[in-house]
Design a protein around this motif. Structure first.
Motif, PDB file in Angstrom:
ATOM      1  N   LYS A  24      22.939 -90.240  35.026  1.00 18.65           N
ATOM      2  CA  LYS A  24      22.742 -88.722  35.249  1.00 18.65           C
ATOM      3  C   LYS A  24      23.709 -87.865  34.739  1.00 18.65           C
ATOM      4  O   LYS A  24      23.229 -86.761  33.857  1.00 18.65           O
ATOM      5  N   ARG A  25      24.989 -88.151  34.391  1.00 21.03           N
ATOM      6  CA  ARG A  25      25.774 -87.291  33.654  1.00 21.03           C
ATOM      7  C   ARG A  25      25.281 -87.394  32.039  1.00 21.03           C
ATOM      8  O   ARG A  25      25.344 -86.074  31.518  1.00 21.03           O
ATOM      9  N   ASP A  27      22.452 -87.656  30.841  1.00 21.56           N
ATOM     10  CA  ASP A  27      21.065 -86.676  30.897  1.00 21.56           C
ATOM     11  C   ASP A  27      21.410 -85.437  30.899  1.00 21.56           C
ATOM     12  O   ASP A  27      20.959 -84.478  30.118  1.00 21.56           O
ATOM     13  N   GLU A  28      22.610 -85.084  31.930  1.00 19.55           N
ATOM     14  CA  GLU A  28      22.949 -83.452  31.774  1.00 19.55           C
ATOM     15  C   GLU A  28      23.509 -83.052  30.452  1.00 19.55           C
ATOM     16  O   GLU A  28      23.437 -82.099  30.142  1.00 19.55           O
ATOM     17  N   LEU A  29      24.205 -84.029  29.782  1.00 21.69           N
ATOM     18  CA  LEU A  29      24.853 -83.890  28.412  1.00 21.69           C
ATOM     19  C   LEU A  29      23.792 -83.755  27.259  1.00 21.69           C
ATOM     20  O   LEU A  29      24.117 -83.590  26.318  1.00 21.69           O
ATOM     21  N   THR A  53      30.557 -83.841  23.048  1.00 19.06           N
ATOM     22  CA  THR A  53      29.878 -84.276  24.021  1.00 19.06           C
ATOM     23  C   THR A  53      30.407 -85.803  24.475  1.00 19.06           C
ATOM     24  O   THR A  53      30.372 -86.157  25.634  1.00 19.06           O
TER      25      THR A  53
END
Length: 91
Positions: A24-25, A27-29, A53
């Motif tokens: 999830k993290r 994907d957010e990045l 990133t």
């Protein structure tokens, strides 16, 4: 320019939702890559993105999701070009 790093995360990182939270993290990045459990109890992550990133993900890996207790994060640059999955995958 994107670079690729490999991370090994140790501590209480299996059975606590670490892989899904990492996916999830990442994907957010907007990262490409994958995360998987290792037989020795660690979690391995390979991620591709810009250095800033990747640094952001590495800082997050030191904490992980709330139930996790991270003891150590090891980071290595991965040389050469390789195709990592997008969206980020749980293996």
């Amino acid at each position: 320019m994107n670079n690729t790093r490999q991370f090994f995360v140790s501590g209480r990182v299996q059975g606590v939702g670490f892989r899904e939270a990492t996916r999830k993290r990442a994907d957010e990045l907007g990262m490409a890559g994958w995360v998987r459990n290792l037989a020795d109890g660690r979690v391995e992550v390979q991620a591709s993105a810009g250095d800033d990133t990747l640094d952001t993900l590495e800082r997050w890996l030191h904490d992980g999701p709330a139930p996790a207790r991270v003891e150590h994060v090891e980071s290595h640059a991965v040389e050469g070009t390789q195709s990592l999955p997008r969206p980020f995958a749980v293996r």
